[in-house]
Design a protein around this motif. Structure first.
Motif, PDB file in Angstrom:
ATOM      1  N   PRO A  69      15.247  32.810 -36.905  1.00  0.00           N
ATOM      2  CA  PRO A  69      16.127  31.963 -36.079  1.00  0.00           C
ATOM      3  C   PRO A  69      16.208  30.524 -36.567  1.00  0.00           C
ATOM      4  N   LEU A  70      15.075  29.985 -37.046  1.00  0.00           N
ATOM      5  CA  LEU A  70      15.107  28.607 -37.517  1.00  0.00           C
ATOM      6  C   LEU A  70      15.936  28.475 -38.786  1.00  0.00           C
ATOM      7  N   VAL A  71      15.780  29.421 -39.697  1.00  0.00           N
ATOM      8  CA  VAL A  71      16.579  29.390 -40.935  1.00  0.00           C
ATOM      9  C   VAL A  71      18.061  29.562 -40.602  1.00  0.00           C
ATOM     10  N   ARG A  72      18.355  30.466 -39.665  1.00  0.00           N
ATOM     11  CA  ARG A  72      19.751  30.681 -39.264  1.00  0.00           C
ATOM     12  C   ARG A  72      20.329  29.446 -38.590  1.00  0.00           C
ATOM     13  N   LEU A  73      19.521  28.759 -37.792  1.00  0.00           N
ATOM     14  CA  LEU A  73      19.969  27.540 -37.132  1.00  0.00           C
ATOM     15  C   LEU A  73      20.313  26.465 -38.154  1.00  0.00           C
ATOM     16  N   VAL A  74      19.446  26.282 -39.136  1.00  0.00           N
ATOM     17  CA  VAL A  74      19.703  25.282 -40.175  1.00  0.00           C
ATOM     18  C   VAL A  74      20.952  25.644 -40.970  1.00  0.00           C
ATOM     19  N   THR A  75      21.122  26.929 -41.272  1.00  0.00           N
ATOM     20  CA  THR A  75      22.296  27.358 -42.043  1.00  0.00           C
ATOM     21  C   THR A  75      23.589  27.102 -41.279  1.00  0.00           C
ATOM     22  N   SER A  77      24.153  24.931 -38.955  1.00  0.00           N
ATOM     23  CA  SER A  77      24.420  23.509 -38.739  1.00  0.00           C
ATOM     24  C   SER A  77      25.157  22.874 -39.913  1.00  0.00           C
ATOM     25  N   PHE A  78      25.126  23.511 -41.088  1.00  0.00           N
ATOM     26  CA  PHE A  78      25.843  22.993 -42.259  1.00  0.00           C
ATOM     27  C   PHE A  78      27.099  23.807 -42.570  1.00  0.00           C
ATOM     28  N   GLN A  79      27.568  24.603 -41.608  1.00  0.00           N
ATOM     29  CA  GLN A  79      28.740  25.441 -41.824  1.00  0.00           C
ATOM     30  C   GLN A  79      29.775  25.206 -40.737  1.00  0.00           C
ATOM     31  N   GLU A  80      31.017  25.547 -41.071  1.00  0.00           N
ATOM     32  CA  GLU A  80      32.077  25.637 -40.060  1.00  0.00           C
ATOM     33  C   GLU A  80      32.067  27.066 -39.534  1.00  0.00           C
ATOM     34  N   PHE A  81      31.550  27.235 -38.342  1.00  0.00           N
ATOM     35  CA  PHE A  81      31.338  28.580 -37.810  1.00  0.00           C
ATOM     36  C   PHE A  81      31.817  28.593 -36.367  1.00  0.00           C
ATOM     37  N   GLY A  82      32.977  29.226 -36.173  1.00  0.00           N
ATOM     38  CA  GLY A  82      33.552  29.355 -34.841  1.00  0.00           C
ATOM     39  C   GLY A  82      33.740  30.800 -34.459  1.00  0.00           C
ATOM     40  N   GLN A  83      34.687  31.031 -33.542  1.00  0.00           N
ATOM     41  CA  GLN A  83      34.917  32.394 -33.069  1.00  0.00           C
ATOM     42  C   GLN A  83      35.522  33.266 -34.166  1.00  0.00           C
ATOM     43  N   SER A  84      36.358  32.708 -35.018  1.00  0.00           N
ATOM     44  CA  SER A  84      36.953  33.488 -36.105  1.00  0.00           C
ATOM     45  C   SER A  84      35.885  33.956 -37.081  1.00  0.00           C
ATOM     46  N   GLN A  85      34.943  33.087 -37.391  1.00  0.00           N
ATOM     47  CA  GLN A  85      33.860  33.489 -38.285  1.00  0.00           C
ATOM     48  C   GLN A  85      32.923  34.478 -37.601  1.00  0.00           C
ATOM     49  N   ALA A  92      32.504  32.061 -43.284  1.00  0.00           N
ATOM     50  CA  ALA A  92      31.906  30.762 -42.962  1.00  0.00           C
ATOM     51  C   ALA A  92      31.991  29.833 -44.166  1.00  0.00           C
ATOM     52  N   GLN A  93      32.358  28.590 -43.925  1.00  0.00           N
ATOM     53  CA  GLN A  93      32.515  27.617 -45.003  1.00  0.00           C
ATOM     54  C   GLN A  93      31.489  26.502 -44.846  1.00  0.00           C
ATOM     55  N   ALA A  94      30.891  26.139 -45.958  1.00  0.00           N
ATOM     56  CA  ALA A  94      29.936  25.038 -45.959  1.00  0.00           C
ATOM     57  C   ALA A  94      30.679  23.715 -45.823  1.00  0.00           C
ATOM     58  N   VAL A  95      30.242  22.889 -44.900  1.00  0.00           N
ATOM     59  CA  VAL A  95      30.897  21.602 -44.647  1.00  0.00           C
ATOM     60  C   VAL A  95      29.922  20.437 -44.835  1.00  0.00           C
ATOM     61  N   GLY A  96      28.756  20.705 -45.350  1.00  0.00           N
ATOM     62  CA  GLY A  96      27.793  19.624 -45.571  1.00  0.00           C
ATOM     63  C   GLY A  96      27.310  19.017 -44.272  1.00  0.00           C
ATOM     64  N   PHE A  97      27.378  17.696 -44.184  1.00  0.00           N
ATOM     65  CA  PHE A  97      26.890  16.986 -43.001  1.00  0.00           C
ATOM     66  C   PHE A  97      28.010  16.644 -42.023  1.00  0.00           C
ATOM     67  N   ASP A  98      29.143  17.339 -42.114  1.00  0.00           N
ATOM     68  CA  ASP A  98      30.259  17.026 -41.222  1.00  0.00           C
ATOM     69  C   ASP A  98      29.909  17.272 -39.761  1.00  0.00           C
ATOM     70  N   ASN A  99      29.206  18.369 -39.476  1.00  0.00           N
ATOM     71  CA  ASN A  99      28.823  18.652 -38.092  1.00  0.00           C
ATOM     72  C   ASN A  99      27.928  17.555 -37.528  1.00  0.00           C
ATOM     73  N   PHE A 100      26.992  17.080 -38.329  1.00  0.00           N
ATOM     74  CA  PHE A 100      26.113  16.011 -37.874  1.00  0.00           C
ATOM     75  C   PHE A 100      26.878  14.709 -37.706  1.00  0.00           C
ATOM     76  N   SER A 101      27.836  14.448 -38.575  1.00  0.00           N
ATOM     77  CA  SER A 101      28.629  13.230 -38.456  1.00  0.00           C
ATOM     78  C   SER A 101      29.451  13.237 -37.170  1.00  0.00           C
ATOM     79  N   ALA A 313      23.939  22.041 -34.857  1.00  0.00           N
ATOM     80  CA  ALA A 313      23.575  20.683 -35.266  1.00  0.00           C
ATOM     81  C   ALA A 313      22.880  19.936 -34.131  1.00  0.00           C
ATOM     82  N   ILE A 314      23.385  20.096 -32.898  1.00  0.00           N
ATOM     83  CA  ILE A 314      22.745  19.446 -31.752  1.00  0.00           C
ATOM     84  C   ILE A 314      21.338  20.009 -31.537  1.00  0.00           C
TER      85      ILE A 314
END
Length: 340
Positions: A69-75, A77-85, A92-101, A313-314
């Motif tokens: 779960p922790l590895v999945r949570l970290v993964t 948090s760095f992806q664009e992951f919504g209902q479509s994904q 799923a697309q990697a977005v870097g630190f966009d979610n944190f920003s 990310a939260i």
């Protein structure tokens, strides 16, 4: 030459007896020079491996239960992951630190952080003060009273959180709540129909009371055990020197209980910042904006807004915040160890 001298001259000197077979084989040397490694196979290296071997099953379970779960949570948090994904329509697309920003740039997030910190601080302070008062009181009551109080504490501590939350929800109900009924019996007080959840501060105060009610038993039981380790000689010496009851508590009791107090305070902060079912159930599964804490805010962002990347990310920021609390705890414990 006399007969006595002849007899003495003819008797040969006594030969020393041979050493025992065990001594000849080295047994005597082993007894005279014990092995420095304690006689254990492998010496110090084998002794150091025993605790790790005993902890290995528990560590393996923790890695399996918490690692993925922790590895999945970290993964996430760095992806664009919504209902479509989630349904597999889009990868799923990697977005870097966009979610944190986005999260850190949102004013609502910082309002939730401030609300969570204030809620946790208030809960911890009230819990520790009440727990200490009850623990000190139990030192001055008779045995049967102490037994009854301990039974009540264990019973309230063992009550499931959902059950306790439902009971509090009924007690503070605006129409059928027993609290409004009892308060209205006081002269000049009329709170019939009063809604305790009409505003955020009042509602969070009720939830804080529920959290304190569930946390006080553990604090009382732990502090009661810690108070038994306070030397009575030091307390009597302080009183003979003219110290008041507050002085004895401040300069004798608190220093002895400091490791226990640091541990209880740290655990209370972690637990109170992770409050979720009390808020979720008390507000019927849909906490309003002024009732949101970090846990419920992360849940709503992930499962209500369907922004799993933002919710992750939260949650990860919450973990980092709690790790800071743990770091402070470890630093305090190391300082206590150095003093001792």
């Amino acid at each position: 030459m006399s007969a006595a001298e002849t007899t003495t001259a003819e008797v040969p000197p006594a030969r020393p007896s041979p050493p025992p077979r065990s001594a000849a084989k080295g047994g005597g040397a082993d007894r005279r020079h014990p092995r420095r490694d304690g006689g254990r196979p492998g010496g110090t290296r084998g002794a150091a491996a025993v605790p790790w071997a005993l902890l290995a099953p528990c560590l393996l379970v923790l890695v399996l239960v918490l690692g993925y779960p922790l590895v999945r949570l970290v993964t996430l948090s760095f992806q664009e992951f919504g209902q479509s994904q989630l349904w597999g329509f889009k990868p799923a697309q990697a977005v870097g630190f966009d979610n944190f920003s986005k999260v850190l740039g949102d004013g609502e997030f910082w309002a939730v952080v401030l609300r969570t910190v204030v809620f946790a601080a208030g809960s911890v302070i009230v819990t520790m003060v009440l727990g200490m008062l009850v623990a000190l009181l139990l030192q001055r009551v008779s045995g049967w009273v102490k037994t009854l109080v301990n039974i009540a504490l264990v019973a309230s501590w063992g009550m499931p959180v959902i059950v306790a939350t439902t009971i509090y929800k009924w007690m503070f109900d605006s129409d059928y709540g027993v609290l409004n009924y009892l308060l209205s019996k006081l002269p000049g007080v009329d709170v019939i129909g009063h809604n305790w959840f009409a505003s955020g501060p009042q509602g969070l105060a009720v939830i804080m009371l529920l959290v304190v009610w569930g946390a006080v038993p553990f604090v009382v039981i732990t502090l009661t055990a810690g108070l038994t380790q306070v030397p009575r000689e030091l307390e009597e010496a302080a009183r003979l020197d003219g110290a008041s009851s507050w002085g004895v508590f401040r300069h004798v009791t608190v220093p002895v209980l400091k490791p226990v107090l640091v541990m209880l305070t740290t655990l209370s902060v972690i637990w109170d910042m992770g409050v979720f079912p009390q808020v979720f159930v008390m507000r019927g599964g849909h906490p309003e904006a002024e009732f949101q804490l970090l846990t419920t805010y992360s849940y709503d962002r992930a499962f209500v807004v369907n922004d799993y990347g933002g919710g992750s990310a939260i949650a990860l920021l919450t973990v980092v915040l709690l790790l800071g609390v743990v770091a402070v705890y470890m630093r305090q414990m190391l300082k206590i160890g150095d003093v001792e």
